[in-house]
Design an enzyme around this catalytic site. Structure first.
Site, PDB file in Angstrom:
ATOM      1  N   HIS A 223     -15.589 -10.441   2.229  1.00 39.95           N
ATOM      2  CA  HIS A 223     -16.470  -9.487   3.150  1.00 39.95           C
ATOM      3  C   HIS A 223     -15.488  -9.810   4.523  1.00 39.95           C
ATOM      4  O   HIS A 223     -15.672 -10.854   5.017  1.00 39.95           O
ATOM      5  CB  HIS A 223     -17.943  -9.917   3.219  1.00 39.95           C
ATOM      6  N   TYR A 277     -21.638  -3.730  10.962  1.00 41.78           N
ATOM      7  CA  TYR A 277     -22.757  -4.027  11.615  1.00 41.78           C
ATOM      8  C   TYR A 277     -22.039  -5.079  12.723  1.00 41.78           C
ATOM      9  O   TYR A 277     -20.809  -5.280  12.782  1.00 41.78           O
ATOM     10  CB  TYR A 277     -23.759  -4.945  10.622  1.00 41.78           C
ATOM     11  N   ASP A 577     -47.606  -7.295 -20.465  1.00 42.13           N
ATOM     12  CA  ASP A 577     -48.895  -6.666 -21.259  1.00 42.13           C
ATOM     13  C   ASP A 577     -48.401  -6.725 -22.439  1.00 42.13           C
ATOM     14  O   ASP A 577     -47.318  -5.974 -22.647  1.00 42.13           O
ATOM     15  CB  ASP A 577     -49.622  -5.276 -20.499  1.00 42.13           C
ATOM     16  N   GLU A 678     -46.772   4.820 -33.283  1.00 42.98           N
ATOM     17  CA  GLU A 678     -45.571   4.352 -33.133  1.00 42.98           C
ATOM     18  C   GLU A 678     -44.938   4.029 -34.492  1.00 42.98           C
ATOM     19  O   GLU A 678     -45.746   3.324 -35.099  1.00 42.98           O
ATOM     20  CB  GLU A 678     -45.796   2.988 -32.276  1.00 42.98           C
TER      21      GLU A 678
END
Length: 850
Positions: A223, A277, A577, A678
């Site tokens: 960079h 920037y 879950d 399912e």
């Protein structure tokens, strides 16, 4: 800070003394941890890593909640430490598209608690940044608490404030593993026995991971940054250069470190339309550029400090400054800066660098304990901007088992080291994806954007059949998952009066076919490919007791029963879950979602299982079809001898049976709020399973259904989605899942859950509908009451069956009551909304249980 030359034992060894390693050490000792050693191959505090060649600019606002929260925590901590200059940050717009983007910045900042974000007119921008060419911009976004960190000051402060011992000029040569556990860290100065090891090596992450047998998908990329000579337009009475690093051992030329030590005296800036920037350095300007082709460094070739250079700084490549090499930018960095900051035209550079930092395939950090090596933790792919925050999260996770900031638990689903799919460690894959993330870093990325490279990696057995039906596939965890099917386009005219048009940003990458698949399923029957979901087999004499230990619901179920539950950490927040099926006396099948669920959830179950219990994560060995809709029973009965009547096969039960010739484990469950099943089968039977159902259902107008319809249907029913509505930042009581908890049983997290219940819930999940709009609300947008932000959109969609736009959010309990009026701000518009009782669709469950 230690002055010892060697060490033979420590409880925790942190490899890397940059921003992250020092932050982890500091926060561990703040939490009471002792016997911590930090080692680095470079001198201290200027190690030669990316922490000290970085310009230190900190823009806090992100579409990611955790990125914004960790950035704000970092800025506050380092400001208090005297190592942060709060000058504000201004992001500029040179296009109308960017102005729209900046409005989103304001909304994200409001949602996630950043103070006083605001949009600026061009003349207001130049009041803050007078060298900006006002004619080049349309406006700006101003965040007053943005600024810049002084890396040398911050690292020195960490080392002095921490009780850890720090060892510079100490190269790690190996990490010894035995029995799946960390044993020691081997250095060029000796072997350090330890119980825990933290990899905080960023640019060297791949190399250090290899020492432990890990393929960490972290890509080093170059960079560009330059500092101009003195500008006449800047006053000369600035912080002098040449004394900030006095007495410190600096790898190679001190000019970079000296320049970075100079604080800005005006807001830091970004011109994202040109991937640039900038900030002041005394009487010069620092100019940073992502505006060049991705310059990937072979992760095996990251070297060491030398007399000529710092290890993470390569020679400046002038052609990437003077020529337009970025695939999506028309102007070179030099041209774009000349237009924006005319004072920099034709100026010489007193400092130049191609600095190296890293990207992951999804652009997010890598945090947590690895699955394959107990005691080996990671804090990687983190910039200064977020370093203190992630150091705090990791330290809390290591010490208390609960990843959190002072504001509360955080959701780790998007940053967990275990989130990566099996192919992510392939070097070609992760370096290409890392390069793409670099390319996109300042780009406006569309909602539901999809990569073009490395596709078709993982496909279900139904893939060719899906392509034949015109599947529009999105990639999830490497899987090709249909979002909708062109086969169903013919239904659009039938349902067009029920499908509101979505325009602007809300309508990007959407199709009305998603809506017709939703509506068709409610009326007929559809098949949904669930192969990305995973089954986890739990077997053994103590399997039931073990599942009770890790599951919050009562696991005392009979063979053939199915139970929904959550799995919690020690803090009582939701790790997963799950659906648990008892197949036999000592045999259970646990099912979890796709994406990163197998790696995160499966490994958690594996590592907690006693020797008497066998756990097998079947990430790809089974394929799964969801068969849903009012005609699903009629169709299923045609292809099986099993009794699938409501009496013979009740809701939340299972059977092992045959669908045609295919052996399946059938679960009477539905994620869309309709009658359905399912069907789980060995993968090699997948094509036959699809064909059997497809052919038998032609007269019932059976249709394929994609992920877009699944999302809108599950929102109508209020079914939760891990990593979106629920995660490690909420407990099941707050998330509206008390039915998934049985406090009469004992499980991990129970004590914390009981304490939360006794203290009273200060927030709760809330379902909203818009009062007078059909627009879809996007995640991360603020929910307000009387002008104050009280929550943000967790998930939004359109409920085609109820003809309302739906939002799920978390609100203070006072406001989370049905009938409360609030507003939602999205894309610069304010929408009136009302809290509703859930579920919105079929609250009596008449459609599921019949």
């Amino acid at each position: 800070m230690s002055t010892e030359d060697s060490l033979t034992q420590a409880e925790t060894v942190i490899i890397g003394a940059g921003a992250v390693g020092c932050s982890v050490a500091y926060h561990l000792t703040e939490l009471g941890a002792e016997d911590i050693a930090v080692v680095d191959q470079g001198p201290l505090p200027i190690t030669g890593g990316s922490s000290t060649h970085a310009p230190g600019i900190m823009f806090q606002t992100s579409p990611s909640k955790i990125q914004t929260k960790t950035a704000h925590y970092t800025s506050r901590l380092l400001k208090d430490a005297g190592a942060y200059t709060e000058v504000g940050g201004i992001e500029l717009a040179r296009s109308e598209e960017r102005m729209d983007f900046l409005r989103r910045r304001v909304e994200w900042a409001e949602s996630y608690g950043l103070p006083k974000p605001q949009l600026l007119e061009p003349e207001e921008v130049t009041e803050h940044l007078p060298l900006i060419n006002e004619d080049e911009i349309l406006g700006g976004y101003y965040s007053p608490t943005d600024g810049r960190v002084d890396s040398t000051e911050a690292l020195t402060w960490y080392m002095q404030a921490s009780d850890a011992d720090f060892f510079g000029n100490t190269e790690v040569t190996d990490i010894e593993i035995s029995g799946g556990e960390v044993q020691s860290v081997v250095t060029d100065k000796g072997r350090i026995e330890c119980e825990r090891c933290v990899l905080a090596t960023n640019n060297w992450a791949y190399q250090t991971g290899q020492m432990a047998g890990l393929d960490l998908p972290i890509t080093p990329v170059e960079h560009q940054y330059v500092v101009t000579e003195a500008l006449e337009e800047l006053p000369r009475d600035r912080t002098p250069r040449g004394d900030a690093t006095a007495g410190l051992d600096i790898p190679s030329d001190k000019a970079i470190t000296e320049s970075m030590s100079q604080p800005p005296d005006r807001p830091v800036g970004r011109d994202q339309d040109n991937s640039l920037y900038f900030r002041t350095h005394g009487d010069g300007y620092g100019l940073g550029s992502y505006n060049h082709e991705s310059l990937v460094v072979d992760p095996d070739e990251m070297g060491k400090n030398s007399d000529e250079s710092q290890a993470s700084v390569h020679s400046f490549t002038e052609e990437h400054w003077t020529k337009a090499t970025h695939p999506n930018r028309d102007k070179s960095p030099e041209q774009a800066f000349s237009e924006l900051l005319p004072a920099t035209v034709d100026k010489e550079f007193r400092v130049t660098e191609n600095g190296i930092f890293v990207y992951t395939p999804d652009g997010m950090p890598v945090i947590g304990e690895t699955a394959s090596v107990e005691g080996l933790w990671t804090g990687l792919a983190i910039w200064w901007t977020h370093s203190s925050g992630y150091g705090r999260i990791l330290a809390e996770w290591m010490e208390t088992g609960v990843p959190r900031l002072p504001s509360g638990p955080v959701d780790t689903s998007g940053i967990h080291v275990r989130r990566f799919e099996p192919h992510a460690g392939g070097k070609d894959y992760f370096t290409d994806r890392g390069a793409k993330r670099y390319e996109q870093v300042y780009s406006i990325v569309e909602p539901r954007w999809q990569p073009e490279e490395h596709r078709g990696l993982r496909v279900s057995p139904f893939y060719q059949q899906q392509l034949d039906l015109g599947a529009e596939c999105y990639q999830s965890g490497g899987w090709e998952t249909p979002q909708w099917y062109e086969y169903n386009e013919e239904l659009v005219s039938k349902y067009e009066d029920q499908i509101p048009e979505q325009v602007g940003w809300q309508g990007v990458n959407r199709s009305p076919i998603e809506a017709v698949e939703h509506l068709h399923t409610r009326e007929n029957v559809s098949m949904f490919d669930m192969t990305t979901f995973s089954s986890i087999m739990v077997e053994g004499e103590n399997a039931g007791e073990f599942l009770q230990h890790i599951c919050s619901n009562d696991m005392d179920i009979e063979p053939g029963q199915v139970r929904y539950t959550t799995m919690l950490n020690k803090g009582g927040t939701i790790i997963a879950d799950l659906t648990v099926v008892r197949l036999g006396e000592n045999e259970y099948m646990v099912t979890t979602g796709g994406g990163n669920s197998p790696g995160i959830h499966g490994s958690w179950i594996e590592e907690h299982a006693p020797d008497t219990v066998s756990v097998t994560v079947e990430e790809s060995s089974k394929c799964t079809l969801g068969l849903w809709g009012p005609d699903s029973r009629l169709l299923l009965q045609r292809v099986t001898d099993a009794d699938v009547s409501n009496e013979g096969f009740p809701y939340f039960s299972s059977k092992q049976m045959y669908v045609g010739d295919v052996p399946v484990i059938a679960l009477r469950v539905s994620y869309v709020g309709e009658l359905g099943w399912e069907l789980w089968a060995p993968s090699e039977y997948g094509q036959k399973l699809w064909t059997t159902l497809w052919e038998a259902g032609q007269d019932l107008d059976i249709r394929p259904m994609g992920g877009g319809a699944l999302e809108s249907m599950r929102l109508e029913k209020g079914f939760r989605l891990w990593g979106t509505d629920i995660g490690t930042d909420v407990n099941p009581l707050v998330a509206g899942l008390p039915f998934a908890v049985d406090l009469e049983t004992d499980f991990i997290g129970k004590e914390a859950l009981v304490e939360s219940k006794e203290d009273g819930l200060d927030k709760q999940i809330a379902c909203l509908t818009l009062d007078d709009s059909t627009d879809i609300m996007l995640s991360g947008r603020p929910v307000k009451k009387d002008g104050d932000t009280i929550g943000h959109v967790q998930a939004g969609g359109y409920g085609y069956s109820i003809d309302e736009s739906i939002v799920y959010t978390y609100l203070p309990s006072t406001y989370a009551k049905a009938g409360t009026s609030v507003t939602v701000t999205c894309e610069g518009e304010r929408y009136d909304a009302t809290v509703r009782d859930e579920p919105l669709f079929d609250p009596e469950r008449n459609k599921i249980i019949r």
